[in-house]
Write a protein that holds these residues in place. Structure first.
Motif, short mmCIF file in Angstrom:
data_model
loop_
_atom_site.label_atom_id
_atom_site.label_comp_id
_atom_site.label_asym_id
_atom_site.label_seq_id
_atom_site.Cartn_x
_atom_site.Cartn_y
_atom_site.Cartn_z
N LYS A 68 0.82 -0.86 0.34
CA LYS A 68 -0.33 -0.11 0.20
C LYS A 68 0.66 1.49 0.09
O LYS A 68 0.63 2.24 -0.73
CB LYS A 68 -1.07 0.02 1.32
N SER A 69 1.93 1.29 0.31
CA SER A 69 3.08 2.13 1.00
C SER A 69 3.60 2.16 -1.00
O SER A 69 4.13 3.91 -0.48
CB SER A 69 4.31 2.33 1.73
N ILE A 70 3.55 2.06 -1.53
CA ILE A 70 3.60 2.39 -3.07
C ILE A 70 2.78 2.08 -3.95
O ILE A 70 2.67 1.86 -5.02
CB ILE A 70 4.91 1.07 -4.30
N ASP A 71 1.43 2.03 -3.07
CA ASP A 71 0.07 2.30 -4.35
C ASP A 71 -0.50 0.94 -5.25
O ASP A 71 -0.30 1.56 -6.26
CB ASP A 71 0.04 3.36 -5.19
N ALA A 72 -0.05 0.25 -4.37
CA ALA A 72 0.17 -1.57 -5.48
C ALA A 72 -0.83 -1.65 -4.06
O ALA A 72 -0.95 -1.81 -2.74
CB ALA A 72 1.52 -2.26 -5.19
N GLU A 73 -1.55 -3.12 -5.14
CA GLU A 73 -2.29 -4.12 -3.86
C GLU A 73 -2.05 -5.15 -4.22
O GLU A 73 -0.71 -5.96 -4.14
CB GLU A 73 -4.28 -4.26 -4.59
#
Length: 154
Positions: A68-73
């Protein structure tokens, strides 16, 4: 200049990621169970059981939060790293390279709506390094992992 503890944190995180990747390659040597609870609750139960058994939790890594911290799921996934020197030390005395796989790591993840909990079978660890002379420690480790993961899945 960054504080000294920042370097330790970065180094420890990198080491834990490397260790997790090392175990993931041995899927056929994994022991995997299902849990009726969420990843978070299962991890909480595992931590409580570890503490009650007198072992130490060294880290709890939320892989989904990292994604989430890298805008990934990423589906919920937590790695719990723990150990007891009474068990691990004789193994590393017999074969120092086993320190790459110790302390023990248990992965808890969501797989298509089902929470799973898994770990590398201690027999595979013993075989990987051809360790002799630490049989009691491996037997204790195997029993402890069975008991702790059963407690986490209740």
């Amino acid at each position: 200049m960054k504080p000294w503890y920042h370097s330790i944190k970065v180094t420890a995180t990198a080491a834990l990621l490397l260790l997790a990747a090392n175990s993931a390659n041995a899927q056929d040597s994994w022991i995997i169970k299902e849990s009726p609870a969420s990843v978070e609750i299962t991890a909480d139960k595992l931590e409580a059981a570890i503490g009650a058994a007198g072992a130490t939790v060294f880290a709890r890594i939320d892989h989904a939060a990292g994604a989430k911290s890298i805008d990934a799921e990423l589906e919920d996934m937590t790695l719990v790293v723990f150990g007891n020197p009474k068990i691990g030390t004789p193994i590393m005395q017999a074969e120092p390279r086993a320190g790459l796989d110790l302390p023990i790591r248990v992965l808890i993840w969501e797989d298509q709506g089902q929470t799973k909990i898994g770990y590398l079978d201690p027999d595979a660890l013993q075989e990987r390094y051809s360790i002799e002379g630490a049989d009691q420690s491996f037997m204790t480790m195997k029993g402890a992992l069975e008991k702790l993961t059963n407690a986490a899945t209740q």
